[in-house]
Scaffold this motif. Sequence first.
Motif, PDB file in Angstrom:
ATOM      1  N   VAL A  11      74.966  -4.908  14.662  1.00 57.50           N
ATOM      2  CA  VAL A  11      76.422  -4.992  14.588  1.00 57.50           C
ATOM      3  C   VAL A  11      76.961  -5.128  16.005  1.00 57.50           C
ATOM      4  CG1 VAL A  11      78.517  -3.896  13.729  1.00 57.50           C
ATOM      5  CG2 VAL A  11      76.339  -3.521  12.540  1.00 57.50           C
ATOM      6  N   LEU A  12      77.733  -6.189  16.251  1.00 59.81           N
ATOM      7  CA  LEU A  12      78.273  -6.464  17.577  1.00 59.81           C
ATOM      8  C   LEU A  12      79.773  -6.622  17.510  1.00 59.81           C
ATOM      9  CD1 LEU A  12      75.542  -8.595  17.160  1.00 59.81           C
ATOM     10  CD2 LEU A  12      75.720  -8.400  19.628  1.00 59.81           C
ATOM     11  N   SER A  13      80.416  -6.508  18.655  1.00 59.83           N
ATOM     12  CA  SER A  13      81.842  -6.761  18.787  1.00 59.83           C
ATOM     13  C   SER A  13      82.042  -7.963  19.695  1.00 59.83           C
ATOM     14  CB  SER A  13      82.564  -5.535  19.349  1.00 59.83           C
ATOM     15  OG  SER A  13      83.960  -5.782  19.454  1.00 59.83           O
ATOM     16  N   PHE A  14      82.767  -8.956  19.217  1.00 57.03           N
ATOM     17  CA  PHE A  14      82.965 -10.200  19.956  1.00 57.03           C
ATOM     18  C   PHE A  14      83.880  -9.971  21.162  1.00 57.03           C
ATOM     19  CE2 PHE A  14      85.619 -13.982  20.680  1.00 57.03           C
ATOM     20  CZ  PHE A  14      84.635 -14.892  21.028  1.00 57.03           C
ATOM     21  N   ASP A  15      83.498 -10.567  22.289  1.00 61.46           N
ATOM     22  CA  ASP A  15      84.299 -10.508  23.510  1.00 61.46           C
ATOM     23  C   ASP A  15      84.397 -11.914  24.065  1.00 61.46           C
ATOM     24  OD1 ASP A  15      85.467 -10.099  26.020  1.00 61.46           O
ATOM     25  OD2 ASP A  15      84.523  -8.138  26.238  1.00 61.46           O
ATOM     26  N   ARG A  16      85.608 -12.414  24.156  1.00 62.29           N
ATOM     27  CA  ARG A  16      85.807 -13.803  24.566  1.00 62.29           C
ATOM     28  C   ARG A  16      85.489 -14.035  26.034  1.00 62.29           C
ATOM     29  NH1 ARG A  16      91.313 -16.550  22.739  1.00 62.29           N
ATOM     30  NH2 ARG A  16      90.227 -16.200  20.773  1.00 62.29           N
ATOM     31  N   PHE A  17      85.628 -13.013  26.860  1.00 62.90           N
ATOM     32  CA  PHE A  17      85.530 -13.207  28.302  1.00 62.90           C
ATOM     33  C   PHE A  17      84.253 -12.648  28.907  1.00 62.90           C
ATOM     34  CE2 PHE A  17      90.027 -12.849  27.150  1.00 62.90           C
ATOM     35  CZ  PHE A  17      90.470 -14.117  27.523  1.00 62.90           C
ATOM     36  N   SER A  18      83.439 -11.937  28.135  1.00 56.97           N
ATOM     37  CA  SER A  18      82.200 -11.392  28.671  1.00 56.97           C
ATOM     38  C   SER A  18      81.173 -11.310  27.551  1.00 56.97           C
ATOM     39  CB  SER A  18      82.436 -10.007  29.296  1.00 56.97           C
ATOM     40  OG  SER A  18      82.867  -9.085  28.316  1.00 56.97           O
ATOM     41  N   ARG A  19      80.063 -10.660  27.829  1.00 58.49           N
ATOM     42  CA  ARG A  19      78.994 -10.533  26.845  1.00 58.49           C
ATOM     43  C   ARG A  19      79.444  -9.661  25.671  1.00 58.49           C
ATOM     44  NH1 ARG A  19      73.407 -10.959  27.408  1.00 58.49           N
ATOM     45  NH2 ARG A  19      73.687 -11.185  29.664  1.00 58.49           N
ATOM     46  N   ASP A  20      79.087 -10.080  24.455  1.00 59.74           N
ATOM     47  CA  ASP A  20      79.438  -9.305  23.273  1.00 59.74           C
ATOM     48  C   ASP A  20      78.790  -7.926  23.347  1.00 59.74           C
ATOM     49  OD1 ASP A  20      80.717 -11.556  22.495  1.00 59.74           O
ATOM     50  OD2 ASP A  20      79.300 -12.127  20.926  1.00 59.74           O
ATOM     51  N   GLU A  21      79.546  -6.917  22.936  1.00 55.44           N
ATOM     52  CA  GLU A  21      79.067  -5.539  23.034  1.00 55.44           C
ATOM     53  C   GLU A  21      78.354  -5.131  21.752  1.00 55.44           C
ATOM     54  OE1 GLU A  21      80.796  -1.031  23.925  1.00 55.44           O
ATOM     55  OE2 GLU A  21      82.032  -2.826  24.303  1.00 55.44           O
ATOM     56  N   VAL A  22      77.204  -4.517  21.886  1.00 55.66           N
ATOM     57  CA  VAL A  22      76.431  -4.062  20.738  1.00 55.66           C
ATOM     58  C   VAL A  22      76.974  -2.713  20.281  1.00 55.66           C
ATOM     59  CG1 VAL A  22      74.159  -3.398  19.895  1.00 55.66           C
ATOM     60  CG2 VAL A  22      74.376  -5.304  21.489  1.00 55.66           C
ATOM     61  N   ILE A  23      77.371  -2.640  19.000  1.00 54.02           N
ATOM     62  CA  ILE A  23      77.827  -1.377  18.428  1.00 54.02           C
ATOM     63  C   ILE A  23      76.640  -0.542  17.965  1.00 54.02           C
ATOM     64  CG2 ILE A  23      79.178  -0.349  16.562  1.00 54.02           C
ATOM     65  CD1 ILE A  23      81.036  -2.752  16.689  1.00 54.02           C
ATOM     66  N   GLY A  24      75.710  -1.163  17.253  1.00 52.05           N
ATOM     67  CA  GLY A  24      74.536  -0.442  16.764  1.00 52.05           C
ATOM     68  C   GLY A  24      73.660  -1.352  15.938  1.00 52.05           C
ATOM     69  N   GLU A  25      72.630  -0.791  15.342  1.00 54.42           N
ATOM     70  CA  GLU A  25      71.675  -1.568  14.576  1.00 54.42           C
ATOM     71  C   GLU A  25      71.101  -0.722  13.454  1.00 54.42           C
ATOM     72  OE1 GLU A  25      68.310  -2.626  16.956  1.00 54.42           O
ATOM     73  OE2 GLU A  25      67.788  -0.559  17.399  1.00 54.42           O
ATOM     74  N   THR A  26      70.418  -1.375  12.522  1.00 54.36           N
ATOM     75  CA  THR A  26      69.658  -0.686  11.484  1.00 54.36           C
ATOM     76  C   THR A  26      68.519  -1.585  11.038  1.00 54.36           C
ATOM     77  OG1 THR A  26      69.779   0.438   9.338  1.00 54.36           O
ATOM     78  CG2 THR A  26      71.117  -1.529   9.594  1.00 54.36           C
TER      79      THR A  26
END
Length: 412
Positions: free
Chosen positions: A232-247
Amino acid sequence: SPLVHNVASLCVFPVAVPAGVALVSVFGLVFTVSAFAWICCQRKSAKTHQTPSYKFVHMLKGVDIYPESLSGKKKFAASPPAHELHKTDVRSSPDLELPSPHAGFTQPGVTEHREPASPPSTTSSQAPTPMTERAPAEERDSGLGTLHFALEYQAEKKAFIVHIKEAQGLTPTDEHSLTSDPYIKLTLLPEKKHRVKTRVLRKTLHPAFDETFSFYGLSQARVAQLSLHFVVLSFDRFSRDEVIGETLVPLSGIDLSEGRVLMSREIIKKDTKVSRGELLLSLSYQSTTNSLSVVVLKARHLPRTETGLNPFVKVNMFHGKKRIYKKKTHVKKCSPNPVFNELFTFDLPSERELKDISVELLLMDSDPRSPSPVLGRLLLGTSSAGTPGEHWREICEHPRRQIAKWHGLSED
């Protein structure tokens, strides 16, 4: 007279030359067109006769869409046009109604709910409906959120279907709005060849994706060998997408023969440890001679160093806390993926048991300029967890059998 004959020849020659050139040009043009048409027919027939071993279809709320590839190098097979959907053998899964975490998902972290197989549904042409925000009372008190999805296998089509329904209670990544722009990447392990992702939903901690990914050409036995890796990631238009977590969801213990399985998984923090590489070992316990053979086969994905890499493996055997043997392989010069293929045989103590024996393997760099000579460490024994412990138990349960496995190396 000869003079008259020469004058007549000079008059005829200029007319004959253009006629010959025109004739050759016509024949060349006809040949070129024919060759081009033949090449086009051959390419078309070659494409027609190619039968891909793997087919992928992406559905969004019942409507076929073109799947997005995570890299520009790989592209998935596109779904058929809308006017051909009724002619093909591809359909979407019906919309799945998943219970809420409080009502249906009583066990934290892992929940399964099974539905009987539903009859085929026709393809819907409805547009994606906007998602709605959940009440704040539904947010989870702790953790990174919960992912709700469904799995299904259609034996008649050899289709494995993953329906990503929604996520709830995600961690906000925007400090100002206290929201996220989440999307999900899905990878089929262990090959990591089939990677897909959902669309991005804006400003929400409870995204309702409602997207279906269908993987065709997979037998049920093959599906049981796979694992699903959700990130699960969060989109960021100006930098690298941030990882929220995984399963991670292994499919070996899930029975898909009785119909669709609704599941819930807690989203955990993604493991960001630096990989120290992997080592391929083959072990065999000889009960008749009371000896243990260790074959160091090869290594891969080793960490890069500024001075180059000259790896070798040091093998230590312990009885309890006492080291009783030490061996080492030859050095492989300038090899980031070394192949050793070296066998070591150890005679065990008289009690003829492996429970007090452990084997330590150190992957080292022989370059004296290296800042850290130990690249990675592996410990095999009864108390080892994960793959090393499983490997050790297998050789104890199956004497005289050579068993090989890849092992991830840890930091020293």
